[in-house]
Motif scaffolding. Structure first.
Motif, PDB file in Angstrom:
ATOM      1  N   TYR A  60      39.876  55.449  45.437  1.00  0.00           N
ATOM      2  CA  TYR A  60      40.226  54.413  44.461  1.00  0.00           C
ATOM      3  C   TYR A  60      40.383  53.092  45.206  1.00  0.00           C
ATOM      4  O   TYR A  60      41.002  53.048  46.277  1.00  0.00           O
ATOM      5  CB  TYR A  60      41.525  54.766  43.744  1.00  0.00           C
ATOM      6  N   ASN A 112      40.302  45.450  37.744  1.00  0.00           N
ATOM      7  CA  ASN A 112      40.035  46.870  37.583  1.00  0.00           C
ATOM      8  C   ASN A 112      40.184  47.614  38.896  1.00  0.00           C
ATOM      9  O   ASN A 112      40.376  47.016  39.963  1.00  0.00           O
ATOM     10  CB  ASN A 112      38.656  47.113  36.957  1.00  0.00           C
ATOM     11  N   ILE A 172      38.391  51.613  36.236  1.00  0.00           N
ATOM     12  CA  ILE A 172      39.566  51.676  35.365  1.00  0.00           C
ATOM     13  C   ILE A 172      39.930  50.245  34.993  1.00  0.00           C
ATOM     14  O   ILE A 172      40.350  49.455  35.833  1.00  0.00           O
ATOM     15  CB  ILE A 172      40.746  52.370  36.069  1.00  0.00           C
ATOM     16  N   GLY A 192      42.806  56.579  32.727  1.00  0.00           N
ATOM     17  CA  GLY A 192      42.901  55.127  32.838  1.00  0.00           C
ATOM     18  C   GLY A 192      43.978  54.486  31.997  1.00  0.00           C
ATOM     19  O   GLY A 192      44.100  53.252  31.978  1.00  0.00           O
TER      20      GLY A 192
END
Length: 353
Positions: free
Chosen positions: A181, A189, A204, A245
């Protein structure tokens, strides 16, 4: 939560606090305190710091003309050695291969036991952030210009690929199972990346909260919870379900958070802020969170290294002189500081009282 104008006013009020190197904030009661404070001095600015928990070393890169990678004992904070040629903003170590990497250009690869340079690795872009992913022993080098991510095999020291993340990356975190991530600071995002195939699988979207200028990112891998930190319009942490999300909740943090960490042993997300606070968010359950403590540290202490063996959090800062009268207004979400005082560079260790 502070609007940008108040951030500027705060910056103007910092010189007195900064001149003595202490944050002037009220602290709620909590389990943590500064347990060790060591003035190490040395030349050059700083950015990301990191800990090799298995090797018991702390890496503090210093940049500028006199910069170098400085290495300390993670338990005592006593100096261990340096990599003089590594004038960089970050370092990462593969403890298994005994290889370290610094975000110079080209990337500097060094032996993590002897601190001797092994070789340099050509990369494009402007190396900034860096992360070691134990999933497949790769080092991720992040850049604010394309290619946004360059991935290096930590055993061989060879580039295995680059990734277009769709925007400028800040902190990256791995779940250890094949997913990485990454905060995309200019797009509101978080990029979700397949660590094996080096492809972005989704983003996300956090734009519903109106955030900008992203910084730290931490992960509770067991419960799939992300802690995403943003500087603008006011400092905030978004607690996000990594699977769907959804934004679970939000918390005001402090001005100029940079890197952050999650400690699975204590179930706490920990953010260091240049305002001079270390903010602990306690995960009581995957749906229940609270700000546990806002601990005064030092003005400018905005980066963290987490020792998961001792549960100590480490940060670094200078003591600062007065802000010049003609100093420009700070960048939104950040803060203006006076000149660092010579010899004042300090390492702070935070632990339970």
């Amino acid at each position: 939560m502070r609007p940008v104008r108040l951030a500027f006013l705060l910056a103007l009020s910092i010189p007195l606090a900064a001149s003595i190197g202490l944050a002037q904030h009220d602290s709620s009661s909590g389990p943590y305190k500064v347990i060790k404070k060591l003035k190490t001095g040395g030349e050059g600015g700083f950015d990301y710091i990191s800990a090799d928990v298995e090797g018991r070393r702390l890496y503090v890169p210093r940049n500028g003309p006199m910069g170098q990678l400085t290495v300390f004992n993670l338990d005592t904070l006593e100096p261990v050695g340096t990599v003089p040629s590594a004038k960089s903003g970050g370092a990462a170590v593969d403890h298994k291969a005994h290889h370290g990497f610094s975000t110079t250009k080209p990337i500097t690869m060094w032996d993590s036991e002897t601190l001797q340079v092994i070789k340099t690795i050509d990369v494009d872009g402007r190396p900034d952030g860096i992360m070691f992913d134990p999933y497949n022993e790769r080092v991720w080098v992040l850049s604010h210009m394309p290619p946004y991510a360059t991935v290096i095999d930590a055993k061989e020291g060879a580039v295995v690929g680059t990734i277009d993340l769709g925007g400028q990356p800040e902190q990256a975190i791995s779940d250890g199972k094949g997913t990485v991530y990454i905060t995309i600071l200019d797009k509101a995002n978080i990029a979700v990346v397949d660590a094996k195939n080096l492809t972005v699988t989704r983003h996300i979207d956090l734009s519903s909260k109106g955030v900008d200028n992203g910084s730290g990112l931490a992960l509770d891998a067991k419960n799939h919870i992300l802690f995403s930190y943003w500087r603008v319009p006011s400092p905030v942490a978004l607690v996000v379900n990594a699977e769907n999300g959804n934004i679970i909740t939000t918390f005001p943090t402090a001005l100029n958070v940079d890197t952050v960490a999650f400690n699975p042993a204590t179930m706490e997300a920990i953010a260091t802020a240049g305002e001079g606070l270390m903010v602990f968010i306690k995960e009581k359950s995957p749906t229940s969170f609270e700000v546990e403590q806002r601990l005064p540290t030092m003005v400018g202490a905005r980066n963290i290294a987490l020792d998961t063996k001792t549960n100590h959090a480490i940060s670094v800062a200078f003591e600062y002189g007065p802000l010049p009268a003609n100093a420009p207004a700070p960048v939104p979400g950040r803060m203006a500081l006076g000149p660092p005082l010579p010899g004042s560079f300090t390492i702070l260790m935070v632990g339970k009282q």
